[in-house]
Design a protein around this motif. Structure first.
Motif, PDB file in Angstrom:
ATOM      1  N   LYS A 153     -34.369  15.657  22.338  1.00 20.56           N
ATOM      2  CA  LYS A 153     -34.145  15.748  23.735  1.00 20.56           C
ATOM      3  C   LYS A 153     -34.477  14.666  24.838  1.00 20.56           C
ATOM      4  O   LYS A 153     -34.125  14.498  25.718  1.00 20.56           O
ATOM      5  CB  LYS A 153     -34.715  17.015  24.281  1.00 20.56           C
ATOM      6  N   GLN A 154     -35.338  13.689  24.130  1.00 21.13           N
ATOM      7  CA  GLN A 154     -35.838  12.823  24.979  1.00 21.13           C
ATOM      8  C   GLN A 154     -35.110  11.602  25.364  1.00 21.13           C
ATOM      9  O   GLN A 154     -34.195  11.082  24.409  1.00 21.13           O
ATOM     10  CB  GLN A 154     -37.199  12.207  24.027  1.00 21.13           C
ATOM     11  N   PRO A 155     -35.052  11.080  26.373  1.00 25.73           N
ATOM     12  CA  PRO A 155     -34.233   9.906  26.972  1.00 25.73           C
ATOM     13  C   PRO A 155     -34.497   8.669  25.923  1.00 25.73           C
ATOM     14  O   PRO A 155     -35.368   8.532  25.511  1.00 25.73           O
ATOM     15  CB  PRO A 155     -34.610   9.676  28.189  1.00 25.73           C
ATOM     16  N   ASN A 186     -46.583   3.525  11.989  1.00 29.41           N
ATOM     17  CA  ASN A 186     -46.254   2.260  12.191  1.00 29.41           C
ATOM     18  C   ASN A 186     -44.850   1.671  12.966  1.00 29.41           C
ATOM     19  O   ASN A 186     -44.724   0.504  13.192  1.00 29.41           O
ATOM     20  CB  ASN A 186     -45.777   1.558  10.830  1.00 29.41           C
ATOM     21  N   ASN A 187     -44.207   2.719  13.686  1.00 33.08           N
ATOM     22  CA  ASN A 187     -43.074   2.384  14.567  1.00 33.08           C
ATOM     23  C   ASN A 187     -43.055   2.971  15.770  1.00 33.08           C
ATOM     24  O   ASN A 187     -42.866   4.200  16.005  1.00 33.08           O
ATOM     25  CB  ASN A 187     -41.834   3.024  13.845  1.00 33.08           C
ATOM     26  N   GLY A 188     -43.577   2.318  16.915  1.00 35.93           N
ATOM     27  CA  GLY A 188     -43.975   2.907  18.082  1.00 35.93           C
ATOM     28  C   GLY A 188     -42.390   3.346  18.782  1.00 35.93           C
ATOM     29  O   GLY A 188     -42.544   3.996  19.808  1.00 35.93           O
ATOM     30  N   VAL A 189     -41.403   2.717  18.330  1.00 35.29           N
ATOM     31  CA  VAL A 189     -40.091   3.103  18.983  1.00 35.29           C
ATOM     32  C   VAL A 189     -39.065   3.443  17.729  1.00 35.29           C
ATOM     33  O   VAL A 189     -38.596   2.468  17.062  1.00 35.29           O
ATOM     34  CB  VAL A 189     -39.555   1.865  19.835  1.00 35.29           C
ATOM     35  N   LEU A 190     -39.212   4.730  17.594  1.00 40.02           N
ATOM     36  CA  LEU A 190     -38.395   5.282  16.279  1.00 40.02           C
ATOM     37  C   LEU A 190     -37.174   5.969  16.991  1.00 40.02           C
ATOM     38  O   LEU A 190     -37.343   6.708  17.983  1.00 40.02           O
ATOM     39  CB  LEU A 190     -39.279   6.031  15.471  1.00 40.02           C
ATOM     40  N   PRO A 191     -35.984   5.797  16.303  1.00 36.12           N
ATOM     41  CA  PRO A 191     -34.876   6.250  17.009  1.00 36.12           C
ATOM     42  C   PRO A 191     -35.111   7.974  16.895  1.00 36.12           C
ATOM     43  O   PRO A 191     -35.745   8.557  16.008  1.00 36.12           O
ATOM     44  CB  PRO A 191     -33.823   6.003  15.815  1.00 36.12           C
ATOM     45  N   PRO A 192     -34.512   8.789  17.897  1.00 32.19           N
ATOM     46  CA  PRO A 192     -34.794  10.017  17.996  1.00 32.19           C
ATOM     47  C   PRO A 192     -34.219  10.855  16.721  1.00 32.19           C
ATOM     48  O   PRO A 192     -34.959  11.771  16.079  1.00 32.19           O
ATOM     49  CB  PRO A 192     -33.851  10.534  19.298  1.00 32.19           C
TER      50      PRO A 192
END
Length: 320
Positions: free
Chosen positions: A103-105, A217-223
């Motif tokens: 649900k996160q943008p 290890n992944n600060g930006v991981l696809p939802p």
């Protein structure tokens, strides 16, 4: 290969400890050093597992999780559907965490952008002969700041005050957006992927650690992959939950944990309101003696991390 030190050596990308060496680490000296520096700030143990499938039951919002019953044909020609089995608390928590993640943008980084992650690690180190790590033993603190280009081709970090960039190489789990975006988006596929990777742990314990390492290890991981990782964890038996835990900053957190090798409690820590990933912790659940004679005593903290910042920037050296 069943002691913490050996697992740490081989599984550098799971929580803070000495550098490790995975297949596919960078192919040039500078790149290898950079990759090991980043993944060395994350290493884990060996151990157990998780399981089961579930579906959300919503009543004006997220309410809980149930395992769907299987339809069975009866002799009378009708269909008998067993009553749903109540999900474990861990399954409920991880299912809700997955729902929140979806649900996160989210805006995916462009190939030329960089993912910045800043994490504070505290670790005891592995005790040598005659040394003891016990509750209250001092922990060494290190703050790691690193940038990985979204296309997976370059990474950057500060080395003695100088920003150094290099090739990424490879590693398990992947630490670049282009690669993690190709991971399975369904829990069964994600769990199968995790179990196929080479780890010193048994398939279930290795999967738990690898999925935790993927989040760390992944600060930006696809939802979609974030949700799949949580739901894959929910399928491993033996996972427990503590809703009144504390993270490395002393804030209340939801702990999802797994006992590794019967003595090391491995945790991922989630925000109690948003279920966002906050960090990890490994504590000693039972006294343990290392092969060289060093000892961990019950209650000691072996390592922990707190994610401070993560986001997308245009150039290495920038911060969100």
């Amino acid at each position: 290969m069943n002691d913490l030190h050996e697992v740490r050596r081989l599984m550098a990308p799971a929580d803070p400890c000495p550098p490790g060496a995975f297949e596919g680490a960078a192919h040039d000296p500078a790149g290898r050093a950079a990759f090991e520096r980043i993944t060395a700030s994350t290493a884990r143990r060996t151990g157990p597992s998780r399981r089961t499938t579930f579906r959300l039951v919503a009543a004006g919002g997220v309410a809980g999780a149930l395992i769907a019953g299987t339809a069975v044909a009866t002799s009378g020609g009708g269909t008998h559907r067993p009553a749903p089995v109540a999900a474990t608390e861990a399954q409920q928590v991880l299912n809700v965490a997955a729902t929140f993640a979806l649900k996160q943008p989210f805006t995916a980084p462009r190939p030329g952008q960089w993912v910045y992650t800043e994490t504070r690690y505290r670790r005891s180190g592995v005790p040598g002969r005659g040394q003891i790590v016990k509750p209250g033993s001092p922990l060494k603190t290190q703050v790691d700041r690193n940038w990985v280009r979204a296309d997976g081709k370059r990474m950057a970090l500060y080395d003695h005050g100088k920003l150094v960039t290099s090739a990424t190489g490879g590693g398990t789990p992947p630490i670049d957006y282009a690669t993690v975006a190709k991971l399975p988006t369904d829990p069964d596929g994600m769990l199968a992927w995790a179990r196929k990777q080479k780890t010193p742990a048994d398939p279930n314990g290795g999967a738990f650690q690898l999925l935790g390492s993927l989040l760390l290890n992944n600060g930006v991981l696809p939802p979609a992959q974030t949700a799949a990782a949580y739901r894959a964890m929910a399928k491993i038996p033996g996972v427990t939950v503590d809703r009144a835990a504390k993270d490395g900053a002393g804030h209340t957190a939801v702990s999802v944990s797994f006992l590794i090798e019967g003595w090391a409690k491995d945790e991922i820590l989630l925000d109690p309101s948003t279920y966002a990933y906050r960090g990890h912790r490994t504590t000693v659940a039972r006294d343990h003696t290392m092969p060289d004679g060093g000892r961990f005593l019950k209650g000691a903290v072996e390592s922990q991390s707190v994610r401070l910042t993560a986001g997308v920037v245009d150039e290495p050296g920038q911060r969100p």
